[in-house]
Design a protein around this motif. Structure first.
Motif, short mmCIF file in Angstrom:
data_model
loop_
_atom_site.label_atom_id
_atom_site.label_comp_id
_atom_site.label_asym_id
_atom_site.label_seq_id
_atom_site.Cartn_x
_atom_site.Cartn_y
_atom_site.Cartn_z
N ALA A 1 -12.96 -6.06 42.50
CA ALA A 1 -13.18 -7.45 42.89
C ALA A 1 -12.35 -8.37 42.01
CB ALA A 1 -14.67 -7.82 42.76
N VAL A 2 -12.08 -9.54 42.55
CA VAL A 2 -11.47 -10.61 41.77
C VAL A 2 -12.48 -11.76 41.74
CG1 VAL A 2 -9.63 -12.33 41.65
CG2 VAL A 2 -9.10 -9.99 42.33
N THR A 3 -12.82 -12.20 40.54
CA THR A 3 -13.81 -13.26 40.35
C THR A 3 -13.13 -14.47 39.73
OG1 THR A 3 -15.73 -11.82 40.15
CG2 THR A 3 -15.85 -13.94 39.03
N GLY A 4 -13.40 -15.64 40.28
CA GLY A 4 -12.81 -16.87 39.76
C GLY A 4 -13.87 -17.87 39.37
N VAL A 5 -13.58 -18.65 38.34
CA VAL A 5 -14.48 -19.70 37.88
C VAL A 5 -13.69 -21.00 37.80
CG1 VAL A 5 -16.04 -20.49 36.07
CG2 VAL A 5 -15.82 -18.05 36.53
N PHE A 6 -14.20 -22.03 38.46
CA PHE A 6 -13.57 -23.35 38.45
C PHE A 6 -14.55 -24.33 37.82
CE2 PHE A 6 -11.55 -20.96 41.75
CZ PHE A 6 -10.23 -21.38 41.75
N GLU A 7 -14.02 -25.28 37.09
CA GLU A 7 -14.87 -26.25 36.39
C GLU A 7 -14.52 -27.67 36.82
OE1 GLU A 7 -16.62 -27.00 31.91
OE2 GLU A 7 -14.95 -25.62 32.22
N PHE A 8 -15.56 -28.49 36.97
CA PHE A 8 -15.39 -29.90 37.27
C PHE A 8 -15.68 -30.71 36.01
CE2 PHE A 8 -16.87 -27.89 41.22
CZ PHE A 8 -15.83 -28.23 42.08
N VAL B 1 -10.30 -35.20 50.31
CA VAL B 1 -11.37 -34.82 49.38
C VAL B 1 -10.89 -33.73 48.42
CG1 VAL B 1 -13.63 -33.69 49.23
CG2 VAL B 1 -13.24 -35.52 50.88
N LEU B 2 -10.17 -32.74 48.95
CA LEU B 2 -9.67 -31.67 48.10
C LEU B 2 -8.69 -32.21 47.06
CD1 LEU B 2 -9.09 -28.89 50.78
CD2 LEU B 2 -10.88 -28.95 49.05
N GLN B 3 -7.90 -33.19 47.47
CA GLN B 3 -6.92 -33.77 46.54
C GLN B 3 -7.61 -34.57 45.45
OE1 GLN B 3 -4.08 -36.96 47.86
NE2 GLN B 3 -2.56 -35.38 47.45
N MET B 4 -8.71 -35.23 45.78
CA MET B 4 -9.42 -36.03 44.79
C MET B 4 -10.26 -35.18 43.84
SD MET B 4 -10.84 -39.46 46.66
CE MET B 4 -11.65 -38.59 48.01
N ALA B 5 -10.62 -33.97 44.26
CA ALA B 5 -11.50 -33.15 43.44
C ALA B 5 -10.86 -32.86 42.09
CB ALA B 5 -11.81 -31.84 44.17
N ARG B 6 -11.59 -33.16 41.04
CA ARG B 6 -11.11 -32.90 39.68
C ARG B 6 -11.55 -31.48 39.33
NH1 ARG B 6 -7.30 -34.38 35.90
NH2 ARG B 6 -8.18 -34.43 33.82
N MET B 7 -10.85 -30.51 39.89
CA MET B 7 -11.23 -29.11 39.78
C MET B 7 -10.19 -28.39 38.93
SD MET B 7 -11.86 -26.47 42.92
CE MET B 7 -10.13 -26.45 43.38
N GLN B 8 -10.65 -27.70 37.91
CA GLN B 8 -9.75 -27.02 37.00
C GLN B 8 -10.18 -25.56 36.89
OE1 GLN B 8 -9.62 -28.69 33.05
NE2 GLN B 8 -7.41 -28.42 32.96
N GLN B 9 -9.24 -24.68 37.13
CA GLN B 9 -9.56 -23.26 37.05
C GLN B 9 -9.78 -22.85 35.60
OE1 GLN B 9 -6.91 -19.47 37.57
NE2 GLN B 9 -7.02 -20.54 39.51
N THR B 10 -10.93 -22.22 35.32
CA THR B 10 -11.24 -21.76 33.97
C THR B 10 -10.62 -20.39 33.72
OG1 THR B 10 -13.31 -22.98 33.99
CG2 THR B 10 -13.07 -21.28 32.32
N PHE B 11 -10.92 -19.45 34.63
CA PHE B 11 -10.28 -18.14 34.51
C PHE B 11 -10.46 -17.36 35.81
CE2 PHE B 11 -13.62 -14.91 34.26
CZ PHE B 11 -14.75 -15.69 34.07
N VAL B 12 -9.66 -16.33 35.93
CA VAL B 12 -9.78 -15.36 37.01
C VAL B 12 -9.90 -13.98 36.36
CG1 VAL B 12 -8.69 -14.32 39.03
CG2 VAL B 12 -8.40 -16.75 38.58
N ALA B 13 -10.88 -13.21 36.78
CA ALA B 13 -11.09 -11.89 36.18
C ALA B 13 -10.91 -10.80 37.22
CB ALA B 13 -12.50 -11.80 35.58
N ARG B 14 -10.24 -9.72 36.81
CA ARG B 14 -10.10 -8.53 37.64
C ARG B 14 -11.21 -7.57 37.24
NH1 ARG B 14 -4.75 -6.94 35.36
NH2 ARG B 14 -5.40 -8.40 33.73
N VAL B 15 -12.09 -7.24 38.17
CA VAL B 15 -13.27 -6.44 37.87
C VAL B 15 -13.18 -5.08 38.55
CG1 VAL B 15 -15.78 -6.30 38.08
CG2 VAL B 15 -14.69 -8.51 37.60
#
Length: 313
Positions: free
Chosen positions: A112-119, A7-21
């Motif tokens: 904190a480190v914040t991440g955003v992933f997009e499908f 399932v993880l391999q099939m996921a069309r997941m693309q990292q948008t950005f990672v922010a250091r807060v």
């Protein structure tokens, strides 16, 4: 390959950005919405996460990781904050960026480190449906201790971000945090998990899921799957639907389409080969089913999602 890995391999997941807060009290961040998944890793300090839809709140502290796979609108804050900052709006259109933000009222700090992933589309995001709206892994929990401490050491060492390669390192670590959080949740919850993960942990339904993922091209019947699970046909069908949310054949059909989409994005197999690997005897039958699912023909889908240097067959 095990089911979760598949399932993880099939996921069309693309990292948008990672922010250091770096936020000093009082402060507030508001995020969510769209076809995205969010995570927050608290390196130091304390704050509160509030879900807007349900109103539930969670206290977060050093070492905690929270994942919101369905993109629910939420606020992370400390007491006394006024209008929340829109972190995603601040980033704008900078995919792959790793900006640093320092803001707040000058009080106690939270790192904190914040991440955003997009499908790409909801159908490319099986994880979003399989996971609960919020997954929280505590830094001191048994399922997290084995990997959280070492990961957080890396995150903290890269937090200042002035050495060459910092952006790439943090982006790769964000991918790891996302995947490890899913694994930790499954390990911690086991049979108590809700939805698809709970079904996977169920001995009978989980066996059927493993068979479907191992050979999706096979002409499975509900009777065959029920026999493999050691249940009557009616009991198996009922438990499968209760856990997974759809019938075994509906799940198999959707699984085949996800597999086909992954193969098409890879760019190499001919359409007939994709059809055969996903249980269709002819290219025309496969093309009809795929267009019904994706809204476009397999050829158009391949062209839209082709990687640089790929050539459609």
């Amino acid at each position: 390959m095990d089911v979760l890995s598949d399932v993880l391999q099939m996921a069309r997941m693309q990292q948008t950005f990672v922010a250091r807060v770096r936020a000093s009290a009082p402060w507030a961040l508001r995020m969510g919405g769209g076809n995205k998944a969010f995570f927050h890793a608290i390196l130091s300090g304390t704050c509160t996460l509030a879900m807007e839809s349900s109103g539930e709140t969670h206290a977060l502290g050093t070492g905690d990781i929270v994942l919101l796979p369905r993109g629910d609108v939420h606020t992370v804050s400390t007491p006394g904050a006024e209008a929340p900052m829109d972190l995603v709006g601040q980033v704008g259109t900078s995919p792959g960026a790793c900006p640093g933000f320092s803001f707040g009222g000058g009080g106690e700090e939270v790192l904190a480190v914040t991440g955003v992933f997009e499908f790409d589309t909801p159908d490319d995001a099986p994880l979003a449906r399989m996971l609960p709206p919020l997954v929280l892994v505590r830094g001191r929990s048994p399922e997290a201790v084995q990997w959280v401490e070492s990961t957080f050491r890396f995150l903290t060492s890269e937090f200042s971000g002035d050495t060459p390669g910092t952006e790439v390192v943090l982006q790769r670590l964000a991918d790891l945090v996302f995947l490890q959080t899913v694994r930790a949740y499954l390990h911690a919850s086991g049979p108590k998990s809700q939805g698809w993960l709970g079904a996977l942990a169920d001995p009978q339904v989980g066996q059927a899921l493993r068979l479907l993922h191992e050979t999706p091209s096979r002409r499975w019947s509900v009777e065959e799957l029920a026999e493999a699970a050691g249940l009557s046909r009616s009991r198996f069908a009922e438990r499968f639907r209760q856990g997974v949310g759809e019938s075994p054949m509906e799940y198999l059909s959707r699984l085949r389409m996800r597999k086909a989409a992954a193969l098409l994005r890879g760019g190499r197999p001919k359409l007939l080969e994709v059809a055969q690997q996903t249980g269709y005897e002819s290219e025309s039958a496969f093309s009809t089913a795929f267009k019904r699912w994706a809204g476009v023909s397999p050829g158009d889908y391949r062209q839209r999602h082709a990687q640089p240097g790929q050539r459609a067959s």
